[in-house]
Design a protein around this motif. Structure first.
Motif, PDB file in Angstrom:
ATOM      1  N   LEU A 177       0.832  -1.203   0.000  1.00  0.00           N
ATOM      2  CA  LEU A 177       0.000   0.000   0.000  1.00  0.00           C
ATOM      3  C   LEU A 177       0.871   1.260   0.000  1.00  0.00           C
ATOM      4  CD1 LEU A 177      -3.107   0.590   2.277  1.00  0.00           C
ATOM      5  CD2 LEU A 177      -1.391   2.364   1.947  1.00  0.00           C
ATOM      6  N   LEU A 178       1.879   1.276   0.873  1.00  0.00           N
ATOM      7  CA  LEU A 178       2.732   2.458   0.994  1.00  0.00           C
ATOM      8  C   LEU A 178       3.611   2.635  -0.241  1.00  0.00           C
ATOM      9  CD1 LEU A 178       3.721   2.138   4.761  1.00  0.00           C
ATOM     10  CD2 LEU A 178       2.076   3.732   3.743  1.00  0.00           C
ATOM     11  N   ASP A 179       4.080   1.541  -0.804  1.00  0.00           N
ATOM     12  CA  ASP A 179       4.877   1.641  -2.029  1.00  0.00           C
ATOM     13  C   ASP A 179       4.022   2.173  -3.185  1.00  0.00           C
ATOM     14  OD1 ASP A 179       7.087   0.727  -0.707  1.00  0.00           O
ATOM     15  OD2 ASP A 179       6.965  -1.330  -1.479  1.00  0.00           O
ATOM     16  N   ALA A 180       2.783   1.692  -3.267  1.00  0.00           N
ATOM     17  CA  ALA A 180       1.890   2.128  -4.340  1.00  0.00           C
ATOM     18  C   ALA A 180       1.554   3.612  -4.217  1.00  0.00           C
ATOM     19  CB  ALA A 180       0.610   1.291  -4.335  1.00  0.00           C
ATOM     20  N   SER A 181       1.568   4.111  -3.000  1.00  0.00           N
ATOM     21  CA  SER A 181       1.265   5.534  -2.779  1.00  0.00           C
ATOM     22  C   SER A 181       2.411   6.436  -3.201  1.00  0.00           C
ATOM     23  CB  SER A 181       0.960   5.777  -1.296  1.00  0.00           C
ATOM     24  OG  SER A 181       2.167   5.713  -0.526  1.00  0.00           O
ATOM     25  N   GLY A 182       3.589   5.830  -3.427  1.00  0.00           N
ATOM     26  CA  GLY A 182       4.769   6.612  -3.748  1.00  0.00           C
ATOM     27  C   GLY A 182       5.531   7.062  -2.533  1.00  0.00           C
ATOM     28  N   TYR A 183       5.002   6.756  -1.337  1.00  0.00           N
ATOM     29  CA  TYR A 183       5.644   7.173  -0.088  1.00  0.00           C
ATOM     30  C   TYR A 183       6.780   6.225   0.266  1.00  0.00           C
ATOM     31  CZ  TYR A 183       5.089  10.337   3.914  1.00  0.00           C
ATOM     32  OH  TYR A 183       5.251  11.331   4.836  1.00  0.00           O
ATOM     33  N   GLY A 184       6.467   4.924   0.289  1.00  0.00           N
ATOM     34  CA  GLY A 184       7.446   3.926   0.703  1.00  0.00           C
ATOM     35  C   GLY A 184       7.409   3.727   2.203  1.00  0.00           C
ATOM     36  N   ALA A 185       7.558   2.467   2.641  1.00  0.00           N
ATOM     37  CA  ALA A 185       7.421   2.148   4.062  1.00  0.00           C
ATOM     38  C   ALA A 185       8.495   2.818   4.911  1.00  0.00           C
ATOM     39  CB  ALA A 185       7.457   0.631   4.252  1.00  0.00           C
ATOM     40  N   ALA A 186       9.744   2.817   4.439  1.00  0.00           N
ATOM     41  CA  ALA A 186      10.831   3.374   5.253  1.00  0.00           C
ATOM     42  C   ALA A 186      10.627   4.870   5.486  1.00  0.00           C
ATOM     43  CB  ALA A 186      12.175   3.112   4.583  1.00  0.00           C
ATOM     44  N   ARG A 187      10.290   5.591   4.428  1.00  0.00           N
ATOM     45  CA  ARG A 187      10.075   7.035   4.564  1.00  0.00           C
ATOM     46  C   ARG A 187       8.828   7.327   5.392  1.00  0.00           C
ATOM     47  NH1 ARG A 187       7.668  10.519   0.446  1.00  0.00           N
ATOM     48  NH2 ARG A 187       8.104  12.726   0.908  1.00  0.00           N
ATOM     49  N   PHE A 188       7.797   6.513   5.204  1.00  0.00           N
ATOM     50  CA  PHE A 188       6.569   6.679   5.985  1.00  0.00           C
ATOM     51  C   PHE A 188       6.847   6.508   7.473  1.00  0.00           C
ATOM     52  CE2 PHE A 188       2.789   4.860   8.004  1.00  0.00           C
ATOM     53  CZ  PHE A 188       1.821   5.796   7.663  1.00  0.00           C
ATOM     54  N   ASP A 189       7.587   5.452   7.828  1.00  0.00           N
ATOM     55  CA  ASP A 189       7.885   5.200   9.239  1.00  0.00           C
ATOM     56  C   ASP A 189       8.778   6.297   9.824  1.00  0.00           C
ATOM     57  OD1 ASP A 189       6.365   2.902   9.174  1.00  0.00           O
ATOM     58  OD2 ASP A 189       8.071   1.575   8.799  1.00  0.00           O
ATOM     59  N   ALA A 190       9.748   6.771   9.038  1.00  0.00           N
ATOM     60  CA  ALA A 190      10.630   7.842   9.517  1.00  0.00           C
ATOM     61  C   ALA A 190       9.835   9.114   9.771  1.00  0.00           C
ATOM     62  CB  ALA A 190      11.748   8.098   8.508  1.00  0.00           C
ATOM     63  N   HIS A 191       8.918   9.445   8.885  1.00  0.00           N
ATOM     64  CA  HIS A 191       8.093  10.632   9.086  1.00  0.00           C
ATOM     65  C   HIS A 191       7.169  10.452  10.283  1.00  0.00           C
ATOM     66  CE1 HIS A 191       8.443  12.732   4.896  1.00  0.00           C
ATOM     67  NE2 HIS A 191       9.602  12.544   5.496  1.00  0.00           N
ATOM     68  N   GLY A 192       6.683   9.240  10.490  1.00  0.00           N
ATOM     69  CA  GLY A 192       5.835   8.992  11.647  1.00  0.00           C
ATOM     70  C   GLY A 192       6.566   9.246  12.952  1.00  0.00           C
ATOM     71  N   GLU A 193       7.825   8.823  13.038  1.00  0.00           N
ATOM     72  CA  GLU A 193       8.614   9.065  14.244  1.00  0.00           C
ATOM     73  C   GLU A 193       8.800  10.561  14.462  1.00  0.00           C
ATOM     74  OE1 GLU A 193      12.224   6.923  13.685  1.00  0.00           O
ATOM     75  OE2 GLU A 193      11.372   4.998  14.322  1.00  0.00           O
ATOM     76  N   ARG A 194       9.050  11.286  13.383  1.00  0.00           N
ATOM     77  CA  ARG A 194       9.241  12.725  13.510  1.00  0.00           C
ATOM     78  C   ARG A 194       7.945  13.421  13.910  1.00  0.00           C
ATOM     79  NH1 ARG A 194      12.491  14.842   8.305  1.00  0.00           N
ATOM     80  NH2 ARG A 194      11.734  16.815   9.202  1.00  0.00           N
ATOM     81  N   ILE A 195       6.838  13.019  13.322  1.00  0.00           N
ATOM     82  CA  ILE A 195       5.554  13.651  13.629  1.00  0.00           C
ATOM     83  C   ILE A 195       5.177  13.421  15.087  1.00  0.00           C
ATOM     84  CG2 ILE A 195       3.064  13.495  13.190  1.00  0.00           C
ATOM     85  CD1 ILE A 195       3.872  13.025  10.194  1.00  0.00           C
ATOM     86  N   TRP A 196       5.263  12.177  15.552  1.00  0.00           N
ATOM     87  CA  TRP A 196       4.890  11.915  16.951  1.00  0.00           C
ATOM     88  C   TRP A 196       5.901  12.523  17.914  1.00  0.00           C
ATOM     89  CZ3 TRP A 196       0.134  11.253  17.329  1.00  0.00           C
ATOM     90  CH2 TRP A 196      -0.597  10.438  16.465  1.00  0.00           C
ATOM     91  N   GLY A 197       7.169  12.606  17.503  1.00  0.00           N
ATOM     92  CA  GLY A 197       8.145  13.299  18.349  1.00  0.00           C
ATOM     93  C   GLY A 197       7.788  14.760  18.510  1.00  0.00           C
ATOM     94  N   ALA A 198       7.370  15.408  17.420  1.00  0.00           N
ATOM     95  CA  ALA A 198       6.962  16.810  17.493  1.00  0.00           C
ATOM     96  C   ALA A 198       5.683  16.965  18.315  1.00  0.00           C
ATOM     97  CB  ALA A 198       6.760  17.366  16.086  1.00  0.00           C
ATOM     98  N   VAL A 199       4.741  16.037  18.145  1.00  0.00           N
ATOM     99  CA  VAL A 199       3.501  16.080  18.935  1.00  0.00           C
ATOM    100  C   VAL A 199       3.831  16.040  20.433  1.00  0.00           C
ATOM    101  CG1 VAL A 199       1.431  14.766  19.576  1.00  0.00           C
ATOM    102  CG2 VAL A 199       2.005  15.097  17.162  1.00  0.00           C
ATOM    103  N   ASN A 200       4.676  15.103  20.829  1.00  0.00           N
ATOM    104  CA  ASN A 200       5.021  14.981  22.253  1.00  0.00           C
ATOM    105  C   ASN A 200       5.731  16.227  22.760  1.00  0.00           C
ATOM    106  OD1 ASN A 200       3.925  12.408  22.448  1.00  0.00           O
ATOM    107  ND2 ASN A 200       5.834  11.394  21.873  1.00  0.00           N
ATOM    108  N   ALA A 201       6.644  16.777  21.946  1.00  0.00           N
ATOM    109  CA  ALA A 201       7.371  17.970  22.373  1.00  0.00           C
ATOM    110  C   ALA A 201       6.422  19.158  22.542  1.00  0.00           C
ATOM    111  CB  ALA A 201       8.464  18.302  21.360  1.00  0.00           C
ATOM    112  N   LEU A 202       5.496  19.326  21.611  1.00  0.00           N
ATOM    113  CA  LEU A 202       4.543  20.435  21.706  1.00  0.00           C
ATOM    114  C   LEU A 202       3.590  20.253  22.887  1.00  0.00           C
ATOM    115  CD1 LEU A 202       3.722  20.810  17.906  1.00  0.00           C
ATOM    116  CD2 LEU A 202       4.788  22.556  19.340  1.00  0.00           C
ATOM    117  N   ASN A 203       3.102  19.043  23.078  1.00  0.00           N
ATOM    118  CA  ASN A 203       2.143  18.804  24.158  1.00  0.00           C
ATOM    119  C   ASN A 203       2.779  18.860  25.536  1.00  0.00           C
ATOM    120  OD1 ASN A 203       0.031  18.480  22.366  1.00  0.00           O
ATOM    121  ND2 ASN A 203       0.161  16.257  22.314  1.00  0.00           N
ATOM    122  N   ASN A 204       4.094  18.630  25.608  1.00  0.00           N
ATOM    123  CA  ASN A 204       4.770  18.590  26.905  1.00  0.00           C
ATOM    124  C   ASN A 204       5.469  19.894  27.259  1.00  0.00           C
ATOM    125  OD1 ASN A 204       4.002  15.931  27.328  1.00  0.00           O
ATOM    126  ND2 ASN A 204       5.845  15.088  26.393  1.00  0.00           N
ATOM    127  N   ALA A 205       5.242  20.953  26.477  1.00  0.00           N
ATOM    128  CA  ALA A 205       5.928  22.224  26.745  1.00  0.00           C
ATOM    129  C   ALA A 205       5.597  22.748  28.137  1.00  0.00           C
ATOM    130  CB  ALA A 205       5.547  23.251  25.682  1.00  0.00           C
TER     131      ALA A 205
END
Length: 244
Positions: free
Chosen positions: A89-117
């Motif tokens: 599914l992720l490959d067909a989207s053009g995103y790719g699993a590795a890039r998708f997972d890396a972005h997910g880590e960054r997004i949730w890391g930013a969410v936690n940092a913003l919510n924990n300010a």
């Protein structure tokens, strides 16, 4: 989070780290371990559209997971089958699993940092208050710290002697009291421990901020939708988030 002194740590008068300083070092290790994995990704800052696209795909993978779970009996190895279909599914989207997972880590890391300010600010204020109390010139007296040669302790020994406690036992108690740190030494230890705790906490918080700050502008508009997704994915609400 406050780390407790280890019960087997040596006393301040013996060789090695004192209990509170040891606890502060352990706290530093815990905080450093909490720095998000985004620090390892040196790609450009995410955009608002990147986060929206990622969330839309994350919802698709969640729906895929739910559909496959309902048909679990049709698969010999459900986890493996899901991993394969997710990758497709992720490959067909053009995103790719590795890039998708890396972005997910960054997004949730930013969410936690913003919510924990606010939590970070409160913790820094508490640590500053600890330093003010523990490092004050009259800290030993203000904190009511026990001394190793106080009038109360001498009176206690005299009372026990009057009650007939053997001198050998009294001498053992006296030696134990003499091995205790003075009130001033305990206050000094508290001061050093509080300062170290502030330093390691501040450093760890700064690492979290530096690892995630570049993605804050892209993630901030999606905070409500990401929280909605978490509740929906956990089964706490039936309606998925509407992506704008």
């Amino acid at each position: 989070m406050r780390a407790a002194p280890h019960p087997t740590s040596p006393s301040p008068r013996r060789a090695g780290l004192c209990p509170l300083l040891t606890a502060s070092l352990l706290l530093g290790l815990v905080l450093f371990a909490a720095v998000p994995a985004a620090v390892a990704d040196d790609g450009p800052a995410l955009t608002r559209d990147d986060v929206g696209r990622w969330l839309a795909l994350r919802m698709e993978t969640a729906e895929l997971q739910r559909r496959m779970a309902k048909q679990a009996g049709a698969y010999d190895d459900l986890p493996r089958a899901f991993a394969e279909q997710r990758k497709a599914l992720l490959d067909a989207s053009g995103y790719g699993a590795a890039r998708f997972d890396a972005h997910g880590e960054r997004i949730w890391g930013a969410v936690n940092a913003l919510n924990n300010a606010d939590t970070r600010d409160r913790e820094q204020a508490m640590l500053a208050d600890d330093i003010q109390r523990h490092c004050a010139p009259d800290a030993a007296q203000a904190l009511g710290l026990p001394d190793n040669d106080s009038a109360e302790q001498r009176a206690m020994i005299d009372e026990m002697r009057a009650l007939g406690v053997p001198e050998a036992q009294l001498a053992k108690m006296q030696r134990a009291l003499e091995q205790m740190p003075s009130a001033e030494a305990t206050a000094s230890e508290l001061c050093r421990a509080s300062q170290m705790q502030r330093d390691v906490t501040t450093d760890a918080h700064q690492r979290v901020v530096e690892a995630t700050r570049r993605d804050w502008p892209a993630v901030r508009p999606w905070l409500d939708s990401l929280a909605h997704f978490e509740d929906w994915y956990a089964g706490n609400r039936s309606d998925p988030p509407r992506l704008r």
